[in-house]
Design a protein around this motif. Sequence first.
Motif, mmCIF file in Angstrom:
data_model
loop_
_atom_site.group_PDB
_atom_site.id
_atom_site.type_symbol
_atom_site.label_atom_id
_atom_site.label_comp_id
_atom_site.label_asym_id
_atom_site.label_seq_id
_atom_site.Cartn_x
_atom_site.Cartn_y
_atom_site.Cartn_z
ATOM 1 N N ALA A 190 0.835 -1.210 0.000
ATOM 2 C CA ALA A 190 0.000 0.000 0.000
ATOM 3 C C ALA A 190 0.870 1.260 0.000
ATOM 4 O O ALA A 190 0.553 2.247 -0.673
ATOM 5 C CB ALA A 190 -0.929 0.001 1.213
ATOM 6 N N VAL A 191 1.966 1.220 0.747
ATOM 7 C CA VAL A 191 2.887 2.357 0.761
ATOM 8 C C VAL A 191 3.480 2.583 -0.635
ATOM 9 O O VAL A 191 3.593 3.717 -1.111
ATOM 10 C CB VAL A 191 4.010 2.139 1.797
ATOM 11 C CG1 VAL A 191 5.138 3.145 1.606
ATOM 12 C CG2 VAL A 191 3.449 2.241 3.210
ATOM 13 N N PHE B 3 3.690 8.806 -0.845
ATOM 14 C CA PHE B 3 4.991 8.271 -0.441
ATOM 15 C C PHE B 3 6.039 8.384 -1.551
ATOM 16 O O PHE B 3 7.225 8.119 -1.309
ATOM 17 C CB PHE B 3 4.855 6.814 -0.004
ATOM 18 C CG PHE B 3 4.191 6.651 1.335
ATOM 19 C CD1 PHE B 3 4.910 6.824 2.511
ATOM 20 C CD2 PHE B 3 2.850 6.317 1.426
ATOM 21 C CE1 PHE B 3 4.304 6.669 3.748
ATOM 22 C CE2 PHE B 3 2.230 6.162 2.663
ATOM 23 C CZ PHE B 3 2.954 6.340 3.829
ATOM 24 N N GLU B 4 5.608 8.712 -2.748
ATOM 25 C CA GLU B 4 6.525 8.988 -3.866
ATOM 26 C C GLU B 4 7.444 7.818 -4.223
ATOM 27 O O GLU B 4 8.546 8.026 -4.753
ATOM 28 C CB GLU B 4 7.393 10.214 -3.556
ATOM 29 C CG GLU B 4 6.620 11.503 -3.384
ATOM 30 C CD GLU B 4 5.972 11.953 -4.699
ATOM 31 O OE1 GLU B 4 6.607 11.817 -5.751
ATOM 32 O OE2 GLU B 4 4.819 12.440 -4.648
ATOM 33 N N VAL B 5 7.004 6.584 -3.943
ATOM 34 C CA VAL B 5 7.847 5.432 -4.264
ATOM 35 C C VAL B 5 7.896 5.190 -5.770
ATOM 36 O O VAL B 5 8.970 5.164 -6.383
ATOM 37 C CB VAL B 5 7.360 4.160 -3.539
ATOM 38 C CG1 VAL B 5 8.202 2.954 -3.947
ATOM 39 C CG2 VAL B 5 7.416 4.361 -2.028
#
Length: 216
Positions: free
Chosen positions: A85-86, A92-94
């Motif tokens: 989810a992150v 979170f800009e992943v």
Amino acid sequence: MTQFRKLANPGPLGLSSFALTTFVLSLHNGAIGQPFGTPTSIVLGLAFFYGGLCQLLAGMWEFAQNNTFGATAFSSYGGFWMSYAVIITPGFEVLPTLTEAGGTAKAHGLGIFLLGWVIMTFIFFLATLRSNLGLCLLFAFLDITFILLCAGDWTSTPKVTKAGGYMGMLTAFIAWYIAASDLITTDNSIFTLPNPSLARKFSANHIEDGKTEDGN
């Protein structure tokens, strides 16, 4: 004498939360009901709270039940869903960071993430060979799902990712079946669902008074 409150079986909760979240994401991966490549935002709520938080709680309650396997598995996959989810949450800009890196950074980054879960799931699979048929099949199909999704991301091949989605749906149904087999009992229903044991069958004299069959 200290008395401890007896806890209910957390297994059906852990399995159900895993099954539903896996099912929804697998529909997305399999491009069923929406075009391939559609943003995965629809799974965010489930990944954080049902597949994530609820499954993590089920794992903690398995610790209280002295079930090391259930505690480790549920807690681990609860953590998987929260971490996933992150990854897909814009704040979170992943994914944007990996995309900006260019080249194969995004594809290989997601592939490496999934490869770790291929290895972890295989370890869980090995730990189910003497449990029951449902759990053994669940982790076998889940590992195949992770392998396909890992390969699909690493090679940027939509057909492989779609295959992972189809396998994920089958995995979800197996998890639901095991949960149902625990929930549906003779106390609350007119039928039960079989889930054959894979435990080693010992002969009557295999263990008697601390001795094995050869008397030692």
